[in-house]
Design a protein around this motif. Structure first.
Motif, PDB file in Angstrom:
ATOM      1  N   GLU A 286      37.281  37.843  35.375  1.00 27.73           N
ATOM      2  CA  GLU A 286      37.708  39.231  35.261  1.00 27.73           C
ATOM      3  C   GLU A 286      37.117  40.127  36.346  1.00 27.73           C
ATOM      4  OE1 GLU A 286      36.726  40.434  31.341  1.00 27.73           O
ATOM      5  OE2 GLU A 286      38.480  39.475  30.427  1.00 27.73           O
ATOM      6  N   ASP A 309      36.633  49.700  34.592  1.00 27.49           N
ATOM      7  CA  ASP A 309      38.030  49.299  34.775  1.00 27.49           C
ATOM      8  C   ASP A 309      38.375  48.293  33.684  1.00 27.49           C
ATOM      9  OD1 ASP A 309      40.559  48.774  35.732  1.00 27.49           O
ATOM     10  OD2 ASP A 309      39.892  47.541  37.417  1.00 27.49           O
ATOM     11  N   SER A 311      40.989  47.432  32.048  1.00 27.30           N
ATOM     12  CA  SER A 311      42.211  46.638  32.122  1.00 27.30           C
ATOM     13  C   SER A 311      42.311  45.813  33.401  1.00 27.30           C
ATOM     14  CB  SER A 311      43.440  47.563  32.025  1.00 27.30           C
ATOM     15  OG  SER A 311      43.470  48.473  33.108  1.00 27.30           O
ATOM     16  N   ALA A 313      42.766  46.948  36.402  1.00 26.60           N
ATOM     17  CA  ALA A 313      43.864  47.504  37.206  1.00 26.60           C
ATOM     18  C   ALA A 313      43.603  47.384  38.697  1.00 26.60           C
ATOM     19  CB  ALA A 313      44.089  48.974  36.829  1.00 26.60           C
TER      20      ALA A 313
END
Length: 402
Positions: A286, A309, A311, A313
């Protein structure tokens, strides 16, 4: 959204906007001189000297509003300033109409259209082409009403269409020239900035390749594995967990292999280690380029960087967007400008927002310097807003998601 639709030359190139400021002063002075000269040309037609003086004063006020709006002390020419200039200049045309009401024999000696068009042309480096054409259309509509009224009051037999065209020609021609300049210059600057950004990214990539000349192209399976499970940078939470697992997993495996049977405690311990390993690998997967940037700033600038962050993005940003955000974060993350840098990204409902907040710096950033950095983000399509207070500097970037 296409940057040409909303960017101005000043926003795309703040230095170019500052260079154009002296020309604005000259243009404003010329507009005032034209209003005075034309007033004397049709002096015999004036029926209201007060209105005539008011018209000249409004032209001077419009030029003053435009000149003060482009001063170096101001961060950016506000769109409200454009409409103030147009309103004052149009008011001057109305005052001129009142001063010669009923006695205005010809239209070519009226200074209203010329001064409005000239001031709009001077505004070209500081307004978008859409705003310039909109202002020209609005002022032309007002002058058309004045032309019709002047024709009726003077008993002219000329076709109204031709009179309206003559009365608005100067505004349309000069404003169109300014809009064309704004459109073409913004396009050229944005294209140049994008080429420079791509060249910088390519140079950085080639520099990393040159640093390891013996590196060979990995097998596709090795490349896939390196992308999924990469070695975290030293000092990161993922690296600390993997290091801990390395110290615990290997002894545990050695003990299980050497034992005659596997106990219930061994099964429980294996489950705990598997869950911990899964969490560590998930953290490595991630992690994005923004996390790498944060680690680099921590190491090189001694600045604490917090990335929010949830999500992920940032992984979907284009190279231009990454370059712009990197430039802003690197500039604000300098040790003298901030001790704590917060970068948060939120997406939803077809739009995204990035907020970069710098706190606790020994040197307060200057608005003009910050605008030069933020202009890079505007050039790649971000909507931007920047605020500097004694405690912190905030840059907000808005964008559309697909």
């Amino acid at each position: 959204m296409n940057p040409r639709l909303r960017l101005t030359v000043q926003q795309a190139d703040p230095i170019g906007g500052a260079v154009a400021a002296p020309l604005v002063v000259v243009g404003s002075a010329v507009a005032l001189a034209i209003s005075i000269a034309f007033t004397f040309v049709h002096l015999d037609e004036i029926v209201s000297p007060i209105a005539a003086l008011l018209g000249i004063g409004l032209v001077g006020a419009a030029g003053l509003a435009l000149t003060t709006g482009v001063l170096r002390s101001r961060a950016q020419f506000a769109s409200e300033r454009l409409w103030l200039v147009v309103t004052l200049a149009t008011g001057a045309a109305v005052a001129e109409y009142v001063s010669t009401m009923g006695r205005n024999a010809v239209l070519y000696d009226d200074y209203g259209p010329v001064t409005i068009g000239l001031l709009l042309l001077c505004t070209a480096p500081y307004a978008s082409w859409i705003a310039l054409l909109g202002a020209a259309g609005l002022s032309s509509a007002v002058l058309s009403i004045l032309v019709v009224g002047s024709s009726v009051s003077s008993g002219s037999r000329q076709p109204l269409g031709s009179l309206i065209l003559i009365g608005s020609a100067a505004i349309i021609v000069l404003a169109t020239a300014g809009a064309a300049y704004s459109y073409s210059m913004v396009g050229s600057i944005v294209s140049w900035q994008r080429r420079v950004n791509r060249a910088a990214l390519q140079q950085d990539a080639s520099g990393r390749t040159a640093a390891d000349p013996h590196a060979s192209d990995p097998h596709p399976s090795e490349q896939y594995a390196s992308e999924v499970v990469r070695d975290p940078d030293p000092g990161t939470p993922a690296a600390n967990r993997l290091s801990m697992l390395g110290r615990e997993v290997l002894p545990f495996l050695a003990a299980v292999v050497s034992s005659d049977r596997v106990s219930v405690a061994d099964v429980d311990r294996a489950r705990e280690l598997a869950e911990a390993l899964q969490a560590a690998l998930k953290a490595g997967i991630e992690a994005t380029w923004l996390d790498d940037l944060a680690e680099q700033l921590r190491a090189e600038r001694a600045t604490e960087v917090v990335v929010d962050d949830p999500s992920g993005a940032a992984a979907g940003f284009s190279s231009d967007q990454r370059t712009a955000l990197t430039a802003i974060a690197s500039w604000l993350g300098d040790g003298t400008r901030s001790r704590l840098l917060r970068i948060s990204i939120v997406e939803g409902a077809g739009a995204g927002r990035i907020e970069v907040v710098a706190e606790g710096g020994a040197v307060r950033p200057k608005q003009r310097e910050l605008e030069r950095i933020v202009s890079i983000a505007r050039a790649v399509g971000f909507g931007t807003e920047s605020i500097i207070s004694p405690e912190r500097a905030i840059v907000e970037l808005n964008y559309l998601t697909t």
